[in-house]
Motif scaffolding. Sequence first.
Motif, PDB file in Angstrom:
ATOM      1  N   LEU A 192      20.414   9.525 -22.160  1.00  0.00           N
ATOM      2  CA  LEU A 192      21.038   8.385 -21.493  1.00  0.00           C
ATOM      3  C   LEU A 192      22.532   8.442 -21.733  1.00  0.00           C
ATOM      4  O   LEU A 192      22.987   8.437 -22.872  1.00  0.00           O
ATOM      5  N   LYS A 193      23.312   8.530 -20.655  1.00  0.00           N
ATOM      6  CA  LYS A 193      24.771   8.589 -20.775  1.00  0.00           C
ATOM      7  C   LYS A 193      25.433   7.639 -19.795  1.00  0.00           C
ATOM      8  O   LYS A 193      24.960   7.460 -18.674  1.00  0.00           O
ATOM      9  N   ASN A 194      26.550   7.058 -20.221  1.00  0.00           N
ATOM     10  CA  ASN A 194      27.313   6.177 -19.364  1.00  0.00           C
ATOM     11  C   ASN A 194      28.225   6.988 -18.457  1.00  0.00           C
ATOM     12  O   ASN A 194      28.808   7.991 -18.891  1.00  0.00           O
ATOM     13  N   THR A 195      28.355   6.571 -17.225  1.00  0.00           N
ATOM     14  CA  THR A 195      29.180   7.321 -16.284  1.00  0.00           C
ATOM     15  C   THR A 195      30.657   7.310 -16.666  1.00  0.00           C
ATOM     16  O   THR A 195      31.441   8.127 -16.174  1.00  0.00           O
ATOM     17  N   GLU A 196      31.063   6.379 -17.542  1.00  0.00           N
ATOM     18  CA  GLU A 196      32.450   6.351 -17.992  1.00  0.00           C
ATOM     19  C   GLU A 196      32.750   7.453 -19.000  1.00  0.00           C
ATOM     20  O   GLU A 196      33.919   7.744 -19.272  1.00  0.00           O
ATOM     21  N   ASP A 197      31.714   8.061 -19.566  1.00  0.00           N
ATOM     22  CA  ASP A 197      31.880   9.205 -20.475  1.00  0.00           C
ATOM     23  C   ASP A 197      32.292  10.412 -19.635  1.00  0.00           C
ATOM     24  O   ASP A 197      31.553  10.830 -18.735  1.00  0.00           O
ATOM     25  N   PRO A 198      33.470  10.987 -19.890  1.00  0.00           N
ATOM     26  CA  PRO A 198      33.950  12.109 -19.070  1.00  0.00           C
ATOM     27  C   PRO A 198      32.993  13.291 -19.007  1.00  0.00           C
ATOM     28  O   PRO A 198      33.000  14.043 -18.033  1.00  0.00           O
ATOM     29  N   SER A 199      32.161  13.451 -20.024  1.00  0.00           N
ATOM     30  CA  SER A 199      31.241  14.593 -20.049  1.00  0.00           C
ATOM     31  C   SER A 199      29.944  14.341 -19.301  1.00  0.00           C
ATOM     32  O   SER A 199      29.164  15.273 -19.072  1.00  0.00           O
ATOM     33  N   SER A 200      29.698  13.092 -18.900  1.00  0.00           N
ATOM     34  CA  SER A 200      28.384  12.743 -18.355  1.00  0.00           C
ATOM     35  C   SER A 200      28.110  13.443 -17.029  1.00  0.00           C
ATOM     36  O   SER A 200      27.011  13.979 -16.817  1.00  0.00           O
ATOM     37  N   ILE A 201      29.072  13.441 -16.115  1.00  0.00           N
ATOM     38  CA  ILE A 201      28.871  14.071 -14.808  1.00  0.00           C
ATOM     39  C   ILE A 201      28.717  15.582 -14.961  1.00  0.00           C
ATOM     40  O   ILE A 201      27.881  16.201 -14.279  1.00  0.00           O
ATOM     41  N   ARG A 202      29.494  16.166 -15.859  1.00  0.00           N
ATOM     42  CA  ARG A 202      29.379  17.619 -16.083  1.00  0.00           C
ATOM     43  C   ARG A 202      28.001  17.990 -16.605  1.00  0.00           C
ATOM     44  O   ARG A 202      27.386  18.960 -16.141  1.00  0.00           O
ATOM     45  N   GLU A 203      27.507  17.219 -17.575  1.00  0.00           N
ATOM     46  CA  GLU A 203      26.196  17.525 -18.145  1.00  0.00           C
ATOM     47  C   GLU A 203      25.085  17.295 -17.119  1.00  0.00           C
ATOM     48  O   GLU A 203      24.153  18.098 -17.007  1.00  0.00           O
ATOM     49  N   ALA A 204      25.196  16.221 -16.357  1.00  0.00           N
ATOM     50  CA  ALA A 204      24.201  15.947 -15.328  1.00  0.00           C
ATOM     51  C   ALA A 204      24.206  17.035 -14.266  1.00  0.00           C
ATOM     52  O   ALA A 204      23.144  17.451 -13.771  1.00  0.00           O
ATOM     53  N   SER A 205      25.382  17.522 -13.919  1.00  0.00           N
ATOM     54  CA  SER A 205      25.498  18.591 -12.919  1.00  0.00           C
ATOM     55  C   SER A 205      24.828  19.861 -13.399  1.00  0.00           C
ATOM     56  O   SER A 205      24.139  20.555 -12.634  1.00  0.00           O
ATOM     57  N   ARG A 206      25.012  20.177 -14.665  1.00  0.00           N
ATOM     58  CA  ARG A 206      24.360  21.367 -15.235  1.00  0.00           C
ATOM     59  C   ARG A 206      22.850  21.246 -15.142  1.00  0.00           C
ATOM     60  O   ARG A 206      22.153  22.201 -14.766  1.00  0.00           O
TER      61      ARG A 206
ATOM     62  N   GLY B  39      11.222   9.809 -20.824  1.00  0.00           N
ATOM     63  CA  GLY B  39      10.334  10.877 -21.254  1.00  0.00           C
ATOM     64  C   GLY B  39       9.765  11.695 -20.106  1.00  0.00           C
ATOM     65  O   GLY B  39       9.070  12.683 -20.344  1.00  0.00           O
ATOM     66  N   ARG B  40      10.081  11.305 -18.870  1.00  0.00           N
ATOM     67  CA  ARG B  40       9.560  12.014 -17.697  1.00  0.00           C
ATOM     68  C   ARG B  40      10.657  12.766 -16.942  1.00  0.00           C
ATOM     69  O   ARG B  40      10.354  13.588 -16.082  1.00  0.00           O
ATOM     70  N   ILE B  41      11.921  12.446 -17.238  1.00  0.00           N
ATOM     71  CA  ILE B  41      13.041  13.110 -16.563  1.00  0.00           C
ATOM     72  C   ILE B  41      14.068  13.538 -17.613  1.00  0.00           C
ATOM     73  O   ILE B  41      14.018  13.102 -18.770  1.00  0.00           O
ATOM     74  N   ASP B  42      15.029  14.353 -17.193  1.00  0.00           N
ATOM     75  CA  ASP B  42      15.974  14.925 -18.150  1.00  0.00           C
ATOM     76  C   ASP B  42      17.087  13.966 -18.557  1.00  0.00           C
ATOM     77  O   ASP B  42      17.498  13.950 -19.717  1.00  0.00           O
ATOM     78  N   MET B  43      17.585  13.172 -17.605  1.00  0.00           N
ATOM     79  CA  MET B  43      18.781  12.390 -17.904  1.00  0.00           C
ATOM     80  C   MET B  43      18.874  11.153 -17.031  1.00  0.00           C
ATOM     81  O   MET B  43      18.412  11.148 -15.883  1.00  0.00           O
ATOM     82  N   ILE B  44      19.472  10.103 -17.584  1.00  0.00           N
ATOM     83  CA  ILE B  44      19.801   8.893 -16.833  1.00  0.00           C
ATOM     84  C   ILE B  44      21.299   8.655 -16.967  1.00  0.00           C
ATOM     85  O   ILE B  44      21.829   8.582 -18.077  1.00  0.00           O
ATOM     86  N   LEU B  45      21.981   8.541 -15.837  1.00  0.00           N
ATOM     87  CA  LEU B  45      23.393   8.164 -15.822  1.00  0.00           C
ATOM     88  C   LEU B  45      23.493   6.659 -15.626  1.00  0.00           C
ATOM     89  O   LEU B  45      23.037   6.129 -14.603  1.00  0.00           O
ATOM     90  N   ASP B  46      24.064   5.964 -16.593  1.00  0.00           N
ATOM     91  CA  ASP B  46      24.179   4.512 -16.541  1.00  0.00           C
ATOM     92  C   ASP B  46      25.522   4.133 -15.931  1.00  0.00           C
ATOM     93  O   ASP B  46      26.572   4.316 -16.535  1.00  0.00           O
ATOM     94  N   GLY B  47      25.473   3.597 -14.711  1.00  0.00           N
ATOM     95  CA  GLY B  47      26.686   3.134 -14.039  1.00  0.00           C
ATOM     96  C   GLY B  47      26.729   1.634 -13.891  1.00  0.00           C
ATOM     97  O   GLY B  47      27.499   1.110 -13.087  1.00  0.00           O
TER      98      GLY B  47
ATOM     99  N   ALA C 226      30.154   7.531  -8.736  1.00  0.00           N
ATOM    100  CA  ALA C 226      29.425   8.427  -9.636  1.00  0.00           C
ATOM    101  C   ALA C 226      28.488   9.334  -8.860  1.00  0.00           C
ATOM    102  O   ALA C 226      28.330  10.517  -9.196  1.00  0.00           O
ATOM    103  N   ALA C 227      27.854   8.802  -7.816  1.00  0.00           N
ATOM    104  CA  ALA C 227      26.954   9.618  -6.993  1.00  0.00           C
ATOM    105  C   ALA C 227      27.723  10.715  -6.279  1.00  0.00           C
ATOM    106  O   ALA C 227      27.313  11.888  -6.266  1.00  0.00           O
ATOM    107  N   LEU C 228      28.859  10.367  -5.684  1.00  0.00           N
ATOM    108  CA  LEU C 228      29.673  11.370  -4.987  1.00  0.00           C
ATOM    109  C   LEU C 228      30.202  12.419  -5.962  1.00  0.00           C
ATOM    110  O   LEU C 228      30.214  13.624  -5.664  1.00  0.00           O
ATOM    111  N   ALA C 229      30.623  11.972  -7.132  1.00  0.00           N
ATOM    112  CA  ALA C 229      31.128  12.917  -8.131  1.00  0.00           C
ATOM    113  C   ALA C 229      30.040  13.878  -8.578  1.00  0.00           C
ATOM    114  O   ALA C 229      30.291  15.077  -8.778  1.00  0.00           O
TER     115      ALA C 229
END
Length: 378
Positions: free
Chosen positions: A5-19, A162-170, A125-128
């Motif tokens: 679980l990561k907040n979209t304000e965390d600069p690393s969140s979009i990069r990690e989600a993209s990976r 527990g069913r998916i890899d990541m949640i981006l909290d916006g 966040a979705a577009l990014a």
Amino acid sequence: MQTILKNTEDPSSIREASRILKEGGLVAFPTETVYGLGGNALDPSASARIYAAKGRPSDNPLIVHIAETSALEELAEEIPEKAHQLAEAFWPGPLTIILYKKKIVPDATTGGLSTVAIRMPSHPAALALIRESGVYIAAPSANKSGRPSPTTAQHVKEDLDGRIDMILDGGPVGIGIESTIVDLTEEVPMILRPGFITREMLSAVIGPVELDPTLAGITESENAPLCPTGNGAASPAGPQDLQHPKAPGMRYTHYAPKGELTIVSDRTTPERVTPAVKKCLQHLIREALDQGMITGIMTTGENAADYDIFKDDPHFRLILLGDTDNGQTVASHLYRALRECDDRGCERIYSENFRRDAFGSAIMNRMVKAAGHRIIYC
């Protein structure tokens, strides 16, 4: 599986989600409508994981999310001028268009259909995420199939932890109900799912637009039981049977709380909550409470006082939505309210009807599905 679980304000969140997306994993992310559960739209195995995580029937097509209108040329064939006109008018935004797909789009993403549903979300966040990942993202709502759609990251966690890899909290979403879907493969464009972009708004851009016949409402049965107050009839539960749904949400029960939900509406004046509706609801609530059932009423702030007669009953639950005359506030609270019914243990839930204006039809579309098509007409 551990869900990050990561907040979209965390600069690393979009990069990690993209990976994660590029590696075939699943990421839940905020859009302006609801939270979506994303996977690489051109990877059949990623689409299969989406269906598995949600428990979603595999013939229920996914929407492909894009960040540039040029993506239409890669994903779709026979793109009519009306598609470009709608894209210019409403993208980025809560509008999905259906076109014939190119072979690059796997059948696993489109539910085996020859068409593909495409939209460009407006949430930053979705577009990014789409741009950073470099993939088109197939994304239905990020909830277990049939449950109320998620409007916060916490809702996603409740259903899919527990069913998916990541949640981006916006944070909470803005609109609160899914995008309008319009089919451009028909001779006259047809709305398959109502939403924030209304029929009138579409017609102003591309001319005549029809409504899918399944959106016309619930027909009453001549043999249906009488309304408890003797003023009307109950519609038979159950959606219309579609052999193969062309867009998300057309065939299966959706958005449902755990308790049994029933809508009460005035047959002759469905645009407002009439005294007959309130009388019927009070009767139904009293009947359920007398049976010892935890009973909720979904209403707006303006009408809440009509149910004060039950406030001292420990089994009564008042579930507030938005303002009667502001469909946007009702829409933004709708799925939260349905989940609140579960949190407060409601076994029986009754709801007023909501204004059948241009946007109200989208709200009632979701309510009818959440109720399993149980409607009592006064």
